[in-house]
Write an enzyme that holds these catalytic residues in place. Structure first.
Site, PDB file in Angstrom:
ATOM      1  CB  CYS A 213      13.183  -2.437  22.325  1.00 18.54           C
ATOM      2  SG  CYS A 213      11.771  -2.586  21.217  1.00 18.54           S
TER       3      CYS A 213
ATOM      4  CG  ASN B  95      -8.322   9.400   3.379  1.00 17.42           C
ATOM      5  OD1 ASN B  95      -9.170   8.569   3.713  1.00 17.42           O
ATOM      6  ND2 ASN B  95      -8.574  10.332   2.482  1.00 17.42           N
ATOM      7  CB  VAL B  96      -3.220   5.864   6.532  1.00 14.61           C
ATOM      8  CG1 VAL B  96      -4.102   5.614   7.752  1.00 14.61           C
ATOM      9  CG2 VAL B  96      -3.453   4.821   5.449  1.00 14.61           C
ATOM     10  CG  ASP B  97      -4.121   9.217   1.246  1.00 12.33           C
ATOM     11  OD1 ASP B  97      -5.209   8.892   0.711  1.00 12.33           O
ATOM     12  OD2 ASP B  97      -3.935  10.331   1.773  1.00 12.33           O
TER      13      ASP B  97
ATOM     14  N   GLY C 206     -16.393  12.067   0.959  1.00 17.50           N
ATOM     15  CA  GLY C 206     -15.790  10.809   0.531  1.00 17.50           C
ATOM     16  C   GLY C 206     -15.614   9.801   1.627  1.00 17.50           C
TER      17      GLY C 206
ATOM     18  CG  HIS D  63      -8.353   6.100  10.918  1.00 13.77           C
ATOM     19  ND1 HIS D  63      -9.325   5.859   9.987  1.00 13.77           N
ATOM     20  CD2 HIS D  63      -9.004   6.312  12.080  1.00 13.77           C
ATOM     21  CE1 HIS D  63     -10.519   5.905  10.573  1.00 13.77           C
ATOM     22  NE2 HIS D  63     -10.359   6.167  11.836  1.00 13.77           N
TER      23      HIS D  63
ATOM     24  CB  CYS E 261      12.676  -1.538  17.359  1.00 14.36           C
ATOM     25  SG  CYS E 261      13.067  -0.118  18.376  1.00 14.36           S
TER      26      CYS E 261
ATOM     27  CG  ASN F  60     -19.804   9.603   0.084  1.00 17.35           C
ATOM     28  OD1 ASN F  60     -18.615   9.686   0.335  1.00 17.35           O
ATOM     29  ND2 ASN F  60     -20.442   8.451  -0.023  1.00 17.35           N
TER      30      ASN F  60
ATOM     31  NE  ARG G 293      -3.639   0.325   2.358  1.00 17.06           N
ATOM     32  CZ  ARG G 293      -4.281   0.701   3.465  1.00 17.06           C
ATOM     33  NH1 ARG G 293      -4.407  -0.143   4.473  1.00 17.06           N
ATOM     34  NH2 ARG G 293      -4.779   1.909   3.570  1.00 17.06           N
TER      35      ARG G 293
HETATM   36  N1  APR Z   1     -15.759  11.222  -4.541  1.00 22.25           N
HETATM   37  C1  APR Z   1     -16.570  11.200  -3.442  1.00 22.25           C
HETATM   38  N2  APR Z   1     -16.908  10.051  -2.786  1.00 22.25           N
HETATM   39  C2  APR Z   1     -16.402   8.897  -3.274  1.00 22.25           C
HETATM   40  C3  APR Z   1     -15.579   8.841  -4.439  1.00 22.25           C
HETATM   41  C4  APR Z   1     -15.259  10.088  -5.083  1.00 22.25           C
HETATM   42  N3  APR Z   1     -14.495  10.140  -6.163  1.00 22.25           N
HETATM   43  N4  APR Z   1     -15.250   7.534  -4.685  1.00 22.25           N
HETATM   44  C5  APR Z   1     -15.850   6.800  -3.690  1.00 22.25           C
HETATM   45  N5  APR Z   1     -16.548   7.619  -2.860  1.00 22.25           N
HETATM   46  C6  APR Z   1     -17.280   7.278  -1.643  1.00 22.25           C
HETATM   47  C7  APR Z   1     -17.888   5.886  -1.644  1.00 22.25           C
HETATM   48  O1  APR Z   1     -19.186   5.944  -2.190  1.00 22.25           O
HETATM   49  C8  APR Z   1     -17.908   5.536  -0.155  1.00 22.25           C
HETATM   50  O2  APR Z   1     -19.139   5.929   0.446  1.00 22.25           O
HETATM   51  O3  APR Z   1     -16.336   7.268  -0.594  1.00 22.25           O
HETATM   52  C9  APR Z   1     -16.779   6.396   0.442  1.00 22.25           C
HETATM   53  C10 APR Z   1     -15.561   5.591   0.907  1.00 22.25           C
HETATM   54  O4  APR Z   1     -15.991   4.797   1.989  1.00 22.25           O
HETATM   55  P1  APR Z   1     -15.026   3.662   2.591  1.00 22.25           P
HETATM   56  O5  APR Z   1     -14.443   2.877   1.488  1.00 22.25           O
HETATM   57  O6  APR Z   1     -15.820   2.976   3.638  1.00 22.25           O
HETATM   58  O7  APR Z   1     -13.822   4.502   3.221  1.00 22.25           O
HETATM   59  P2  APR Z   1     -13.816   5.358   4.591  1.00 22.25           P
HETATM   60  O8  APR Z   1     -15.154   5.930   4.909  1.00 22.25           O
HETATM   61  O9  APR Z   1     -12.688   6.280   4.495  1.00 22.25           O
HETATM   62  O10 APR Z   1     -13.465   4.196   5.665  1.00 22.25           O
HETATM   63  C11 APR Z   1     -13.275   4.591   6.998  1.00 22.25           C
HETATM   64  O11 APR Z   1     -12.506   2.391   7.557  1.00 22.25           O
HETATM   65  O12 APR Z   1     -11.383   0.635   6.687  1.00 22.25           O
HETATM   66  C12 APR Z   1     -11.311   1.628   7.629  1.00 22.25           C
HETATM   67  O13 APR Z   1      -9.460   2.745   8.574  1.00 22.25           O
HETATM   68  C13 APR Z   1     -10.144   2.565   7.366  1.00 22.25           C
HETATM   69  O14 APR Z   1     -10.097   4.982   7.390  1.00 22.25           O
HETATM   70  C14 APR Z   1     -10.826   3.861   6.955  1.00 22.25           C
HETATM   71  C15 APR Z   1     -12.172   3.768   7.635  1.00 22.25           C
END
Ligand code: APR
Length: 244
Positions: free
Chosen positions: A150, A102-104, A187, A119, A147, A213, A70
């Site tokens: 340790c 997001n962790v990106d 998103g 996160h 590490c 979204n 990733r």
């Molecule tokens: N623009 C806007 N929304 C979008 C787009 C886009 N281009 N592409 C996808 N989406 C929406 C999807 O419809 C979905 O509802 O983004 C949402 C992403 O939801 P998830 O995949 O569940 O991601 P997220 O909400 O960030 O997950 C939360 O869950 O898995 C853990 O730690 C992880 O931080 C993450 C947390």
């Protein structure tokens, strides 16, 4: 897409705005979301098998390699217009807080400043035992790097299922959500706690809540304004409509 005049004027005069983002804001950069039925990471892998402390104890090499994969994927992408629009909004709002799940690291890469990483961040690596952070680690293909302090195993500095969020980031996020005038949810599927409760906390304190979204979420029926579409297309238009 037209934006209601009262929302545009509120955006133009607000002094305190909070935005929370999820994987959807990075989708147009080429990163997969988690819960998209077909392309989501969790459609292919079981989160408890890859993103939990138990999974790391069971098979640390598998988890290390998965996050290394990733991390490489993130290195291969750039922020998109949605990330940059949030930088524009931050420059115009006196008190702007960007809470991300997001962790990106793409928000900071785009230039966002006041970012709370609920996160963690996949580019950071730390010891699983003594928490020491390290910038460098050997890429031995056989075992997980250790590490230098340790000899504990190194792991990505991300929050796994069942782990507590970084207290300072979470407390600041809760405070910002409770005191903002305008709250944008962008998103995110809004199903993972405690992040998913922040929009509701803001709403309960009288903030105006806006959802951007690609599809409906549990927040959609509670939000004051809902825009279903791509954040990389909608956010730049919001900036243009208010400050263009
Ligand atoms: N623009 C806007 N929304 C979008 C787009 C886009 N281009 N592409 C996808 N989406 C929406 C999807 O419809 C979905 O509802 O983004 C949402 C992403 O939801 P998830 O995949 O569940 O991601 P997220 O909400 O960030 O997950 C939360 O869950 O898995 C853990 O730690 C992880 O931080 C993450 C947390």
């Amino acid at each position: 897409m037209n934006f209601p005049a009262d929302l545009l004027s509120l955006l133009g005069r607000t002094s305190k705005l909070v935005a929370i983002t999820g994987a959807g804001v990075s989708q147009e950069s080429g990163l997969r979301t988690f819960r998209d039925a077909q392309t989501g990471l969790w459609a292919q892998y079981k989160p408890e098998d890859l993103a939990s402390p138990e999974a790391f104890r069971r098979d640390p090499k598998l988890i290390w390699d998965w996050y290394a994969w990733r991390r490489e994927a993130v290195k291969g992408v750039r922020p998109n217009a949605g990330h940059y629009a949030l930088v524009d909004i931050e420059a115009r709002i006196p008190e702007f807080t960007l809470i991300t799940q997001n962790v990106d690291g793409l928000h900071r890469m785009a230039g966002s400043k006041n970012v709370l990483e609920l996160h963690g961040n996949i580019q950071r690596v730390r010891c699983a035992e003594c928490y020491t952070f390290t910038e460098t680690w050997g890429d031995d293909t056989e075992s997980v790097p250790q590490c230098s302090i340790c000899s504990g195993l190194l792991r990505p500095d991300v929050v796994w299922f069942g782990e507590a969020l970084p207290r300072d980031q979470l407390e600041a996020a809760v405070e910002a959500a409770r005191t903002c005038e305008l709250f944008f949810s962008i998103g995110t599927s809004g199903v993972v706690q405690p992040a998913a409760s922040l929009a509701h906390a803001a709403r309960n304190r009288g903030a105006v809540v806006v959802e951007i979204n690609a599809e409906p979420t549990p927040l959609s029926s509670k939000a004051n304004y809902v825009f279903h579409g791509k954040s990389g297309e909608i956010l730049p238009r919001v900036v243009e409509a208010v400050w263009g």
